[in-house]
Scaffold this active site. Structure first.
Site, mmCIF file in Angstrom:
data_model
loop_
_atom_site.group_PDB
_atom_site.id
_atom_site.type_symbol
_atom_site.label_atom_id
_atom_site.label_comp_id
_atom_site.label_asym_id
_atom_site.label_seq_id
_atom_site.Cartn_x
_atom_site.Cartn_y
_atom_site.Cartn_z
ATOM 1 N N GLY A 29 28.958 30.584 26.094
ATOM 2 C CA GLY A 29 28.040 32.020 25.709
ATOM 3 C C GLY A 29 28.896 33.012 25.214
ATOM 4 C CE LYS B 240 31.496 36.001 33.456
ATOM 5 N NZ LYS B 240 32.221 34.597 33.129
ATOM 6 C CB CYS C 72 33.295 34.738 27.047
ATOM 7 S SG CYS C 72 33.898 35.306 25.313
ATOM 8 C CG ASP C 73 29.963 31.967 32.047
ATOM 9 O OD1 ASP C 73 30.696 32.644 33.046
ATOM 10 O OD2 ASP C 73 29.328 30.800 32.246
ATOM 11 C CB SER C 74 33.075 28.116 29.249
ATOM 12 O OG SER C 74 33.107 28.806 27.946
#
Length: 201
Positions: free
Chosen positions: A108, A55, A71-73
């Site tokens: 992340g 991203k 970001c990633d969750s």
């Protein structure tokens, strides 16, 4: 100094605004399923980190003089990564599976500056309540959890159904402020470099 957020997440923007940062919002258009498919047997941490990195890298060329944050969750429940449920039916099924259990929320992060990159993952333990079938139905139909990792939010209606967490609260909401501060320091920035002029007033 501008912080560019590669996400349209209201929760992530809200965390930053509350912390004095008014980010530039530039959602990244990446094929998360395709990225995950290429990762094969990667660990849960490697998966969320790869998505966060993709991203940030997708929009970084448009902001060469700024600091870009991707970001990633995802939720790790009983050894399986859970993303956004997206539908009412999937949300109900997910909540019936996870109520009364403990799962790990992984977030992340990937930062890109004009001179360097930094990545990190934060893990937080989430203790789900024994939510009733009626409340699960009502929560799913509220629409709130459909686009949320783990099918819940800590800071809104979902807070009714989280008994406790162990770890970083901001990470569960969307991004880790402590982790971001540490990354800024390692890159030669101060957290306050990104605060807007009227912060705290």
């Amino acid at each position: 100094m501008r912080l560019v957020l590669a996400s349209s997440s209201p929760s992530r923007r809200s965390i930053l605004l509350s912390a004095g940062v008014d980010p530039v919002i530039a959602p990244a258009n990446v094929d998360e399923d395709a990225i995950m498919h290429t990762l094969g047997s990667a660990s849960a941490s490697e998966v969320v980190q790869a998505l966060a990195t993709a991203k940030a890298e997708a929009i970084a060329p448009d902001f060469p003089d700024d600091v870009v944050l991707g970001c990633d969750s995802m939720l790790l429940l009983e050894g399986e990564l859970q993303g956004k449920p997206k539908t009412v039916e999937a949300t109900i099924k997910r909540w019936r599976q996870q109520r009364g259990k403990v799962a790990t929320l992984l977030s992340g992060h990937h930062l890109i500056t004009p001179d360097a990159h930094r990545s990190f993952v934060r893990e937080t333990q989430v203790y789900f309540a024994q939510a009733s079938d009626a409340d699960i139905q009502a929560y799913a139909h509220s629409g709130e959890p459909l686009q949320c990792a783990g099918a819940f939010t800590l800071e809104a209606i979902g807070g009714w159904f989280i008994d406790r967490i162990e770890g970083d609260p901001s990470s569960v909401i969307g991004l880790s402020l402590p982790g971001l501060r540490e990354a800024f320091y390692s890159l030669g920035f101060q957290a306050s470099d990104f605060w807007h002029p009227n912060s705290g007033q």
